[in-house]
Design a protein around this motif. Structure first.
Motif, PDB file in Angstrom:
ATOM      1  N   LEU A  94       0.825  -1.208   0.000  1.00  0.00           N
ATOM      2  CA  LEU A  94       0.000   0.000   0.000  1.00  0.00           C
ATOM      3  C   LEU A  94       0.861   1.261   0.000  1.00  0.00           C
ATOM      4  O   LEU A  94       0.580   2.211  -0.731  1.00  0.00           O
ATOM      5  N   VAL A  95       1.913   1.254   0.802  1.00  0.00           N
ATOM      6  CA  VAL A  95       2.823   2.405   0.851  1.00  0.00           C
ATOM      7  C   VAL A  95       3.509   2.598  -0.495  1.00  0.00           C
ATOM      8  O   VAL A  95       3.568   3.716  -1.026  1.00  0.00           O
ATOM      9  N   LEU A  96       4.009   1.501  -1.064  1.00  0.00           N
ATOM     10  CA  LEU A  96       4.712   1.605  -2.351  1.00  0.00           C
ATOM     11  C   LEU A  96       3.792   2.102  -3.457  1.00  0.00           C
ATOM     12  O   LEU A  96       4.209   2.864  -4.329  1.00  0.00           O
ATOM     13  N   PHE A  97       2.551   1.679  -3.434  1.00  0.00           N
ATOM     14  CA  PHE A  97       1.632   2.050  -4.506  1.00  0.00           C
ATOM     15  C   PHE A  97       1.060   3.446  -4.314  1.00  0.00           C
ATOM     16  O   PHE A  97       1.117   4.277  -5.210  1.00  0.00           O
ATOM     17  N   ASN A 102       5.165   3.765  -6.873  1.00  0.00           N
ATOM     18  CA  ASN A 102       6.078   2.899  -7.606  1.00  0.00           C
ATOM     19  C   ASN A 102       5.378   1.557  -7.836  1.00  0.00           C
ATOM     20  O   ASN A 102       5.561   0.609  -7.068  1.00  0.00           O
ATOM     21  N   PRO A 103       4.574   1.450  -8.915  1.00  0.00           N
ATOM     22  CA  PRO A 103       3.837   0.211  -9.142  1.00  0.00           C
ATOM     23  C   PRO A 103       4.742  -0.978  -9.454  1.00  0.00           C
ATOM     24  O   PRO A 103       4.379  -2.115  -9.159  1.00  0.00           O
ATOM     25  N   GLY A 104       5.915  -0.744 -10.006  1.00  0.00           N
ATOM     26  CA  GLY A 104       6.838  -1.845 -10.288  1.00  0.00           C
ATOM     27  C   GLY A 104       7.305  -2.518  -9.014  1.00  0.00           C
ATOM     28  O   GLY A 104       7.276  -3.746  -8.889  1.00  0.00           O
ATOM     29  N   LEU A 105       7.733  -1.725  -8.049  1.00  0.00           N
ATOM     30  CA  LEU A 105       8.171  -2.266  -6.767  1.00  0.00           C
ATOM     31  C   LEU A 105       6.990  -2.843  -5.988  1.00  0.00           C
ATOM     32  O   LEU A 105       7.123  -3.875  -5.317  1.00  0.00           O
ATOM     33  N   ALA A 106       5.835  -2.213  -6.103  1.00  0.00           N
ATOM     34  CA  ALA A 106       4.625  -2.750  -5.464  1.00  0.00           C
ATOM     35  C   ALA A 106       4.289  -4.125  -6.040  1.00  0.00           C
ATOM     36  O   ALA A 106       3.906  -5.037  -5.299  1.00  0.00           O
ATOM     37  N   LEU A 107       4.459  -4.293  -7.349  1.00  0.00           N
ATOM     38  CA  LEU A 107       4.179  -5.576  -7.991  1.00  0.00           C
ATOM     39  C   LEU A 107       5.107  -6.665  -7.460  1.00  0.00           C
ATOM     40  O   LEU A 107       4.660  -7.781  -7.175  1.00  0.00           O
ATOM     41  N   LEU A 157       0.179   4.027 -16.254  1.00  0.00           N
ATOM     42  CA  LEU A 157      -1.112   4.670 -16.024  1.00  0.00           C
ATOM     43  C   LEU A 157      -1.172   5.428 -14.701  1.00  0.00           C
ATOM     44  O   LEU A 157      -2.126   6.156 -14.463  1.00  0.00           O
ATOM     45  N   CYS A 158      -0.197   5.220 -13.838  1.00  0.00           N
ATOM     46  CA  CYS A 158      -0.235   5.939 -12.562  1.00  0.00           C
ATOM     47  C   CYS A 158      -0.094   7.422 -12.835  1.00  0.00           C
ATOM     48  O   CYS A 158       0.758   7.844 -13.612  1.00  0.00           O
TER      49      CYS A 158
END
Length: 170
Positions: A94-97, A102-107, A157-158
């Motif tokens: 949640l923090v990463l996104f 950073n959706p890549g690191l969140a993924l 898309l972010c």
């Protein structure tokens, strides 16, 4: 359900509440834009789904705790320790996104979380079958979340990663 049960149900909500406090004014346009995914859930859908899932997972952890005779001790270390790590990774996603954008690191963290939830279900199954089964909706939600995060990362898309609109001259 005793007071301990209520604590177990409420504990998973602490991370999302803190993230919401930092991002509440930024949530409305998180999945909007010219290339919006048709299957992207509305931000208003996320809260009830996430609340329900966290409550169910919290209740499942209570069932495991109760079946292992409660308290603190060695029998609880692996099943609830793995759950604590899973909860921490979930909050990190949640923090990463939503804060770091950073959706890549969140993924990557979502994929780790998926493995942790599967491991938790396998560890919980001999202790309490219902608790293990209650993790299945969470796995389904993680699948949707990972697919969404992948597309947001892949297609940039972010909102933070979209280039600002430019005006065309005639």
């Amino acid at each position: 359900m005793r007071l301990q049960g209520a604590i177990f149900v409420l504990l998973p909500h602490m991370g999302p509440i803190l993230v919401w406090l930092f991002t509440r004014n930024q949530m409305s346009g998180w999945c909007e834009g010219p290339r919006t995914l048709s299957w992207c859930p509305l931000h208003k859908v996320l809260l009830p789904v996430q609340t329900t899932i966290y409550s169910v997972v919290g209740y499942a952890s209570y069932l495991v705790w109760k079946d292992l005779r409660g308290g603190l001790g060695w029998p609880l270390v692996l099943p609830l320790g793995l759950y604590a790590v899973q909860l921490t990774i979930s909050w990190t996603v949640l923090v990463l996104f939503f804060i770091v954008h950073n959706p890549g690191l969140a993924l990557l963290h979502l994929l780790l979380l998926y493995g942790l939830v599967v491991s938790t279900a396998l560890i919980w199954h001999p202790i309490n079958k219902l608790a293990a089964l209650l993790l299945l909706p969470y796995l389904a939600w993680l699948t949707v979340t990972a697919a969404l995060t992948y597309h947001l990362w892949r297609d940039s898309l972010c909102p933070v990663h979209q280039p600002p609109p430019t005006e065309k001259s005639n």
